[in-house]
Enzyme design. Sequence first.
Site, mmCIF file in Angstrom:
data_model
loop_
_atom_site.group_PDB
_atom_site.id
_atom_site.type_symbol
_atom_site.label_atom_id
_atom_site.label_comp_id
_atom_site.label_asym_id
_atom_site.label_seq_id
_atom_site.Cartn_x
_atom_site.Cartn_y
_atom_site.Cartn_z
ATOM 1 N N GLN A 128 0.841 -1.196 0.000
ATOM 2 C CA GLN A 128 0.000 0.000 0.000
ATOM 3 C C GLN A 128 0.877 1.248 0.000
ATOM 4 O O GLN A 128 1.649 1.462 0.942
ATOM 5 C CB GLN A 128 -0.882 0.003 1.257
ATOM 6 C CG GLN A 128 -1.825 1.188 1.339
ATOM 7 C CD GLN A 128 -2.530 1.256 2.691
ATOM 8 O OE1 GLN A 128 -1.876 1.215 3.728
ATOM 9 N NE2 GLN A 128 -3.829 1.358 2.682
ATOM 10 N N GLY A 129 0.761 2.054 -1.027
ATOM 11 C CA GLY A 129 1.534 3.302 -1.117
ATOM 12 C C GLY A 129 0.623 4.494 -0.899
ATOM 13 O O GLY A 129 0.296 5.211 -1.847
ATOM 14 N N SER A 131 0.855 6.543 2.495
ATOM 15 C CA SER A 131 1.538 7.551 3.317
ATOM 16 C C SER A 131 2.747 8.163 2.599
ATOM 17 O O SER A 131 3.426 7.499 1.823
ATOM 18 C CB SER A 131 2.038 6.922 4.613
ATOM 19 O OG SER A 131 0.991 6.302 5.301
ATOM 20 N N SER A 163 4.596 -1.179 3.914
ATOM 21 C CA SER A 163 4.807 -2.541 4.433
ATOM 22 C C SER A 163 4.971 -3.509 3.270
ATOM 23 O O SER A 163 4.211 -3.454 2.298
ATOM 24 C CB SER A 163 3.607 -2.986 5.279
ATOM 25 O OG SER A 163 3.393 -2.089 6.334
ATOM 26 N N GLU A 246 -9.743 -1.997 5.617
ATOM 27 C CA GLU A 246 -8.505 -2.092 6.405
ATOM 28 C C GLU A 246 -8.791 -1.914 7.895
ATOM 29 O O GLU A 246 -8.243 -2.611 8.738
ATOM 30 C CB GLU A 246 -7.516 -1.023 5.911
ATOM 31 C CG GLU A 246 -6.129 -1.175 6.508
ATOM 32 C CD GLU A 246 -5.144 -0.144 5.975
ATOM 33 O OE1 GLU A 246 -5.541 0.720 5.165
ATOM 34 O OE2 GLU A 246 -3.967 -0.198 6.380
#
Length: 395
Positions: A128-129, A131, A163, A246
């Site tokens: 997941q990109g 932040s 992550s 999420e």
Amino acid sequence: MDLRFTKTELAFRDELRAWLDDVLPSVPSPPSATDYQAARAYDTAWQRRLFDAGYAGINWPKEFGGRGATPTEHLIYIEETERARAPYVGANFVGLLHAGPTLIVEATDEQRTKHLPGILRGDDVWCQGFSEPNAGSDLAGLQCRAIRDGDHYVVTGQKIWTSNGQIADYCEMLVRTDVEAPKHRGITWVIMPMDLPGIEVRPIKTAHGNSEFSEMFLDEVRIPVENRVGAENDGWRVAMVTFSFERGTAFLSEVIAAAEDLRDLAEISKRVLSKSATAWEDHEIRREIGRLQADYDAMWAMTKRMVSQAQRTGVPGPGGSVFKLFLADVQKRATALGYQLLGRMSLAFDDLGELSHIDHVGKRIYTLTLSIAAGTSQIQRNIVAERILGLPKER
Ligand SMILES: Cc1cc2nc3c(=O)[nH]c(=O)nc-3n(C[C@H](O)[C@H](O)[C@H](O)COP(=O)(O)OP(=O)(O)OC[C@H]3O[C@@H](n4cnc5c(N)ncnc54)[C@H](O)[C@@H]3O)c2cc1C
């Protein structure tokens, strides 16, 4: 209302239990937490086994390759897999628990056909990109820029805390496609293949000693426009769908695992000393164990509510923020109890000798991240205040 399990549900439990009994003895021990390629191989091999046995995507609709389990079967699945201590979803977390579910709700048929089978089979790992260095809680302030060039978006910028970024095949990513629009209205949700030229992933070393996340530097990365999910500049709305999964359902299995860990701590308390007697004889410790058990029971009740709500509406509601907030607080207390009981042994990273097979110390460090990851506890409180309690919006 009949709250007893139906014959079909009992048969589902028996079948799953028998399958777990059959396969788990042949599953090897997990690799070291610092070997990410090995962890990927381990987690995806387990996912493949689930897929071959018909348990992959337990609550995904059948038309998208999932099992299409009812809410009750989903809960039975969580209970049984956690009680049997089956491998954790691990590297498949993003794909299976929030990117895939977002694609089911928001993507085109072509995008679903292309990506969902790879997630279910464990072929593709997602990251997941979202932040960025200056956009975490204030995610809508993100600046990673995407400029349209024919059939491509040319993306330049930086992401952080990604992550599994170093082992992922695809990234669910938010980019800024309009710099003039109000900040929430100039964002787009895209799928970025991680092998495109211009992507540099630099692992970050954590206090735990591993590198579970990375920084991602993007230099004119050309992402096909067909990888956009939802309309251009409508990415904030799509991101809210991702967050609902999420925060809403991705952490559910942690409750059962945590309740199992608590039983382990209760056993430890009978074997270690507190002052001159065993810790179990210390009424404050026993009371805290009882309180924690009551909290887990309450969370499991919340879980049931959320699973059935998600089934009815297709998307979990803001109640997921209450769950995540509570989970973060309770887990901090539970793992602090572990420290209290283990005393000096807490200083060891993994070897607790004969006392426990559970890495209570590692869990303690992990729980510190629960009040930050997937939106901090303060942000969850804001969501609860504004979207559930109807209090005035933060300025
Ligand atoms: C283990 C872990 C894994 C992660 N994995 C990913 C990942 O895969 N992909 C990804 O994109 N991100 C990931 N993140 C990043 C995570 O989403 C952010 O860390 C989080 O959103 C907080 O952002 P920040 O770190 O920039 O802190 P900040 O936003 O700078 O917050 C700092 C402090 O200020 C408080 N604060 C900020 N704004 C408000 C407000 N409006 N009201 C009240 N308090 C406020 C926060 O609660 C916090 O205490 C991960 C984080 C962790 C810990």
